[in-house]
Scaffold this motif. Structure first.
Motif, mmCIF file in Angstrom:
data_model
loop_
_atom_site.group_PDB
_atom_site.id
_atom_site.type_symbol
_atom_site.label_atom_id
_atom_site.label_comp_id
_atom_site.label_asym_id
_atom_site.label_seq_id
_atom_site.Cartn_x
_atom_site.Cartn_y
_atom_site.Cartn_z
ATOM 1 N N MET A 1 0.844 -1.193 0.000
ATOM 2 C CA MET A 1 0.000 0.000 0.000
ATOM 3 C C MET A 1 0.882 1.247 0.000
ATOM 4 N N ASN A 2 0.577 2.171 -0.912
ATOM 5 C CA ASN A 2 1.316 3.427 -0.947
ATOM 6 C C ASN A 2 1.013 4.255 0.303
ATOM 7 N N PHE A 3 1.963 5.153 0.637
ATOM 8 C CA PHE A 3 1.768 5.999 1.820
ATOM 9 C C PHE A 3 0.518 6.854 1.634
ATOM 10 N N ARG A 4 -0.359 6.823 2.618
ATOM 11 C CA ARG A 4 -1.616 7.553 2.563
ATOM 12 C C ARG A 4 -1.473 8.878 3.308
ATOM 13 N N TYR A 5 -1.292 9.962 2.562
ATOM 14 C CA TYR A 5 -1.176 11.284 3.186
ATOM 15 C C TYR A 5 -2.478 11.701 3.858
#
Length: 640
Positions: free
Chosen positions: A1-5
């Motif tokens: 999962m990509n970093f969730r800002y």
């Protein structure tokens, strides 16, 4: 999962709300709902890890637990270590013992069960519990333990689609139970996994059933709606809102909408400040509450000015030097001896257990600090007094005590047994009971019959109480029914009503009319006694009050809300045959700097007027009755 800002920004919104609420609830009355937001985030992230692994047959339960321990244990252990060192030098053995117990339970991640037995998250006494905030970490850990086990066990029998439906079912079951449990006993429901799991499970549903929003516009609208719901909840709810009931849907749904919107470029939550605060959020949360208690313990004025920046600074330092330590991860239970956080956990657990089992490293046995020893003896003196109030308060008339101790509504017959014509009837809660000894002594000298019907926490009411829950409510409703029936039968000349607080909320006109219709001549309503946070004995051991000869003291620990209630009562229109007696008029006075000085000791004795935050000592009961109440009672009794 990509970093969730967006999720990182959501963490910032959550932790700042909690910190602001704890340092000054008036700024953000519903800021405690930030914890509910954290639960949604946690549920989303953990469900994504578990189900992604289960779907690919790569999920490893030990590796999952290891990763959670690497993340949570080191910071928690560092904070606990600092508190143990601080407590050795500054805390009294009873407080140090309680700290040890809290460290032990938080290390085992069952501190929520410990705090569920207390007075409630928002009670004044909770501000003396250094690790109260760890209840949420315990709830999360319990979720981490049981949720993946349930999913792994059911995976053998159910398809992946049906597993997702199981999560939906668990969410609905937990939410329904939460509403029921909050209605029955919100103080307990607040802390338990069973009434909190739905918040994490809704986060899980955000992963399992993602929304397919057609455009960036729809993402922004959904995310902004979520932000509005969360911010609104911070101002809409308060500590008086039964929690976590259906109202918890507002911040929880708000967090859910932000997660499913999955929009990363909203400056409201993706900006340099929220990015940093979000990254430090766990450490800020862990360190901020001990700072709150520190300010409360030493009664620092305007502590938030220093406490809030210190919380953020410690969060930053903790993130940089503890959270960022790269502990190794292992995949087999046979490698548990290699997991460093496991040893950290064992050491802290052992320290907490040792402090608890030695009664806070009891000074008399282990010789810690001489001045602390003297102050500890002082507190023990009043703790023992508090435990030995049975005859002083006539607790044999207390319905709640009878119900909890003897499993019966029946109280001692002497409480409402006819002793002659007329008489005085005492009705109310434990603060009414605290007047019992003084009243009995006074009335015995004048051959006036005395009766008493009381129950812990129970205000005098003609209808069912809506303020209490569980056994307290059951006992109170029964006590008030018996009080009215007894008054009708005994026909006392005077009914005295007393309670801890909320005098300004009582329907005294209706109550007085009812009592007069039953044959009562006069009603006396006793105003609230001056009260202290967390207690008068603990206020007196401060340096400025310790061994003072003064009968009056001024201190930030004084609960000025009680004085405001008294002022409201004195400003109300008089009710015929209802006689209001102000206690704070005689117990408190304004000093030269417009600060209140309130009586700590009766005349002619060095004993305190109260044994805890507000319950009267035997000497206090005699003093208040003889010096404030007696003339009014005897005058009214003679004239009726």
């Amino acid at each position: 999962m990509n970093f969730r800002y967006d999720i990182n920004g959501l963490r910032a919104i959550a932790v700042l709300a909690v910190v602001l609420f704890h340092f000054n609830p008036q700024w953000l009355p519903g800021g405690f709902a930030g914890v509910d937001v954290f639960f949604v985030i946690s549920g989303f992230l953990m469900t994504s890890i578990i189900f992604s692994g289960v779907e690919k047959n790569t999920f490893n339960l030990f590796k999952f637990y290891n990763a959670r321990a690497n993340r949570i244990v080191p910071v928690l252990a560092a904070m606990s270590t600092v508190l143990l060192i601080f407590g050795w030098f500054y805390l009294l053995p009873t407080d140090y013992r309680d700290l040890g117990r809290q460290i032990e339970k938080s290390s085992l991640f069952i501190s929520n069960l410990l705090f569920a037995k207390g007075g409630g998250y928002f009670d004044t006494a909770e501000h003396t519990k250094w690790l109260l905030h760890t209840w949420s970490l315990s709830v999360e850990w319990q979720f981490y333990i049981f949720f993946p086990i349930i999913i792994i066990a059911l995976k053998r029998f159910l398809s992946f689609s049906n597993l997702k439906r199981v999560v939906l079912g668990l969410f609905l079951a937990s939410f329904i139970y939460c509403i029921y449990a909050t209605y029955k006993d919100s103080k307990t429901a607040y802390f338990l996994l069973t009434s909190r799991a739905w918040e994490m499970l809704l986060g899980g549903l955000a992963f399992l059933y993602p929304w397919s929003l057609k455009s960036k516009y729809h993402q922004i609208i959904t995310q902004c709606l979520g932000i509005v719901l969360i911010i609104t909840s911070y101002f809409l709810i308060s500590k008086d809102t039964p929690w976590p009931g259906y109202m918890a849907l507002i911040p929880v749904l708000g967090a859910y909408l932000i997660v499913v919107a999955n929009y990363q470029n909203n400056f409201l939550i993706n900006n340099p400040i929220s990015n940093y605060i979000g990254k430090w959020s766990y450490s800020i949360y862990v360190w901020h509450w001990p700072l709150v208690v520190f300010g409360f313990y030493f009664a620092f004025e305007n502590w938030w000015i220093y406490g809030i920046p210190l919380s953020i600074l410690l969060g930053f330092l903790s993130y940089q030097f503890i959270e960022k330590i790269n502990f190794s991860r292992y995949s087999s239970w046979e490698e548990i001896y290699k997991v460093k956080p496991f040893y950290i956990f064992l050491i802290i657990l052992a320290c907490g257990y040792a402090v608890k089992e030695t009664d806070g490293v009891n000074i008399h046995k282990y010789g810690r600090l001489s001045q602390v020893s003297e102050k500890n003896s002082f507190l023990n003196h009043y703790e023992q007094q508090h435990k030995n109030l049975y005859e002083t308060y006539w607790l044999k008339c207390n319905t709640y005590s009878s119900l909890t101790d003897k499993k019966t509504f029946e109280t001692d017959p002497i409480c409402i047994e006819k002793k002659g014509n007329g008489g005085v009837f005492l009705w109310g809660d434990s603060h009414a009971e605290s007047l019992s000894y003084g009243l009995r002594t006074l009335l015995k000298d004048h051959n006036i019959p005395f009766y008493q019907k009381t129950s812990a926490g129970c205000h005098a009411l003609l209808a069912e109480t809506k303020r209490l829950e569980g056994t307290f409510k059951t006992a109170c409703d029964h006590s008030n029914t018996v009080a009215i029936q007894s008054i009708e039968k005994l026909k006392p000349k005077i009914v005295i009503i007393a309670q801890a607080n909320d005098h300004d909320k009582g329907d005294w006109d209706t109550i007085t009319s009812k009592l007069l219709s039953l044959g009562v001549s006069e009603v006396i309503l006793i105003g609230p006694v001056s009260q202290w946070k967390p207690s008068l004995p603990e206020t007196m051991i401060k340096t400025q009050h310790w061994k003072t000869e003064s009968k009056f003291i001024s201190d930030i620990n004084l609960d000025t809300n009680i004085i405001k209630i008294d002022q409201i009562m004195k400003s109300k229109e008089p009710i015929k045959h209802l006689n209001y007696i102000s206690l704070t008029d005689k117990l408190c006075k304004l000093g030269p700097d417009k600060e209140y000085l309130c009586r700590a000791k009766p005349d002619n004795t060095n004993e305190l007027i109260q044994v805890d935050y507000g319950h009267l000592s035997k000497e206090g009961s005699l003093f208040i009755v003889n010096n404030i109440i007696a003339d009014k009672i005897l005058h009214l009794y003679k004239d009726t």
